[in-house]
Design an enzyme around this catalytic site. Structure first.
Site, PDB file in Angstrom:
ATOM      1  N   ASP A  31       0.856  -1.189   0.000  1.00 21.66           N
ATOM      2  CA  ASP A  31       0.000   0.000   0.000  1.00 21.66           C
ATOM      3  C   ASP A  31       0.892   1.239   0.000  1.00 21.66           C
ATOM      4  O   ASP A  31       1.908   1.264   0.687  1.00 21.66           O
ATOM      5  CB  ASP A  31      -0.890   0.001   1.261  1.00 21.66           C
ATOM      6  N   GLY A  36      -5.240   4.853   1.708  1.00 20.37           N
ATOM      7  CA  GLY A  36      -5.251   3.969   2.876  1.00 20.37           C
ATOM      8  C   GLY A  36      -4.557   4.679   4.029  1.00 20.37           C
ATOM      9  O   GLY A  36      -4.062   5.798   3.875  1.00 20.37           O
ATOM     10  N   ALA A 117     -10.581  -6.282  -7.739  1.00 14.58           N
ATOM     11  CA  ALA A 117     -11.814  -5.574  -7.357  1.00 14.58           C
ATOM     12  C   ALA A 117     -12.170  -4.533  -8.395  1.00 14.58           C
ATOM     13  O   ALA A 117     -11.406  -3.616  -8.671  1.00 14.58           O
ATOM     14  CB  ALA A 117     -11.619  -4.902  -6.000  1.00 14.58           C
ATOM     15  N   TYR A 149     -13.522   6.699 -13.981  1.00 13.09           N
ATOM     16  CA  TYR A 149     -13.347   5.640 -12.986  1.00 13.09           C
ATOM     17  C   TYR A 149     -13.937   4.327 -13.502  1.00 13.09           C
ATOM     18  O   TYR A 149     -13.276   3.287 -13.517  1.00 13.09           O
ATOM     19  CB  TYR A 149     -14.008   6.063 -11.668  1.00 13.09           C
ATOM     20  N   LYS A 153     -11.861   0.948 -14.653  1.00 10.86           N
ATOM     21  CA  LYS A 153     -12.118  -0.362 -14.036  1.00 10.86           C
ATOM     22  C   LYS A 153     -12.619  -1.368 -15.080  1.00 10.86           C
ATOM     23  O   LYS A 153     -12.343  -2.569 -14.976  1.00 10.86           O
ATOM     24  CB  LYS A 153     -13.127  -0.204 -12.893  1.00 10.86           C
TER      25      LYS A 153
END
Ligand code: UDP
Length: 332
Positions: A31, A36, A117, A149, A153
């Site tokens: 990360d 995060g 994801a 976005y 994806k």
């Protein structure tokens, strides 16, 4: 099992790390702490089977080294949050597209299974509700930054599926529908933590637009159960799965529910989309998943109701009232 989680210091990634460590597995996190936070993994640092590397997923040699050490990979590192996406489209596109390229290429070298994801955002303006995985994706104009976005994806999905079909790299794709729970901050515009923090501090609860738009919120614990179940199941490879809940609520109802559950006296205000996100913004009016595919494979069914989910988020912010906030638009 040795599990690599990119984006593991994020909201969902850190809960996934908890789940694997609780199962007795070894967890590696990559990360860059861009969205995060070390706070999300602080409680894990003393655990012997937990390892973390603070670096970007764009760093190919680090990714390759970590992939080598692990049996399976969850690729969760991504630019998320509508606010961030609208404000930083270059970062969104580069993080999402290049990150997936690096992770999939490294995993392919060693043929390590990857679960990537994606997002319910890819259904875009489709009116074919509830959304099925094989339904059409209906994206808005490229002049509307929000869709970068979904498009980034969707490219990730194409790439992961291509790796499976062409190179026999086992990949699994999931489309997450509005996941919420403890550790999610409102910093990137997500509505539930934003409303809860506003209600708890007596500030106005800010509905963007008329509030008739709806969403189905899923508790992070249900999402984690689905991710682990899909990773474990050989039948998931080469497939796309919705993960979410079907309890639909309008944003107006959500605001009222949060106000009631927190006993708040906050007023509920409406803010025009242009003021919240800038010109040329387009929202998704409804977003409801069809969950029959994941239910048929692993028996997935969300367990937490909206009120239980909101209760968990309210408790989280009551315990951590000083969690960082970002300035919000002034009510119009
Ligand atoms: N929203 C809102 N007020 C806020 C933040 C978000 O009314 O302070 C709305 C937003 O416009 C959208 C919905 O809540 O219609 C869900 O927004 P979020 O950013 O959480 O997720 P999205 O489903 O848009 O990805």
């Amino acid at each position: 099992m040795r599990v690599l989680i990119t984006g593991g210091a994020g909201f969902i990634g850190s809960h996934l790390a908890d789940a694997y460590l609780d199962r007795g597995d070894e967890v590696f996190i990559l990360d860059d702490l861009s969205t995060g936070s070390i706070d999300n993994i602080r409680h894990l640092r003393a655990r012997p089977k937990f390892h973390y590397v603070i670096e970007s997923v764009h760093h190919a040699s680090t990714v390759a080294e970590l992939v080598d050490q692990c049996d399976v990979v969850f690729h969760l590192a991504a630019a998320v949050g509508v606010k961030l996406i609208v404000e930083s489209p270059v970062r969104t596109i580069e993080t999402n597209v290049h990150g997936a390229e690096v992770v999939l290429a490294a995993a392919n070298k060693k043929k390590k299974k990857v679960l990537l994801a994606s997002t319910s955002e890819v259904y875009g303006l489709s009116e074919d509700v509830p959304f099925r995985e094989d339904g059409n994706l209906v994206l808005g104009a490229t002049s509307k930054g929000r869709w970068s976005y979904a498009c980034s994806k969707a490219i990730d999905e194409f790439l992961a599926l291509a790796y499976w079909r062409e190179r026999k790299l086992p990949t699994v794709l999931v489309r997450l529908f509005n996941t919420v729970g403890p550790r999610q901050t409102g910093q990137y515009g997500m509505v539930v933590p934003t409303f809860v923090k506003q209600a708890l501090t007596g500030r106005p609860i800010t509905i963007y637009g008329d509030g008739a738009q709806s969403r189905c919120f899923t508790d992070v614990s249900d999402v984690i159960a689905a991710l682990v179940g899909l990773m474990d199941h050989p039948g998931a490879v080469g497939e796309v799965y919705n993960i979410g809940s079907t309890e639909e609520v309008t944003i107006r109802q959500l605001a009222e529910r949060v106000r009631t559950l927190t006993d708040s006296t906050s007023e509920i205000v409406h803010i025009p989309y242009e003021q919240a996100y800038g010109d040329g913004f387009e929202d998704m009016p409804r977003r409801v998943p069809d969950l029959s595919k994941i239910h048929a494979l692993i028996g997935y069914q969300p367990r937490k109701s909206l009120d239980q989910i909101l209760g968990g988020v309210i408790d989280f912010f009551r315990d951590a009232p000083t969690a960082p906030t970002r300035p919000e638009p002034i009510a119009g």
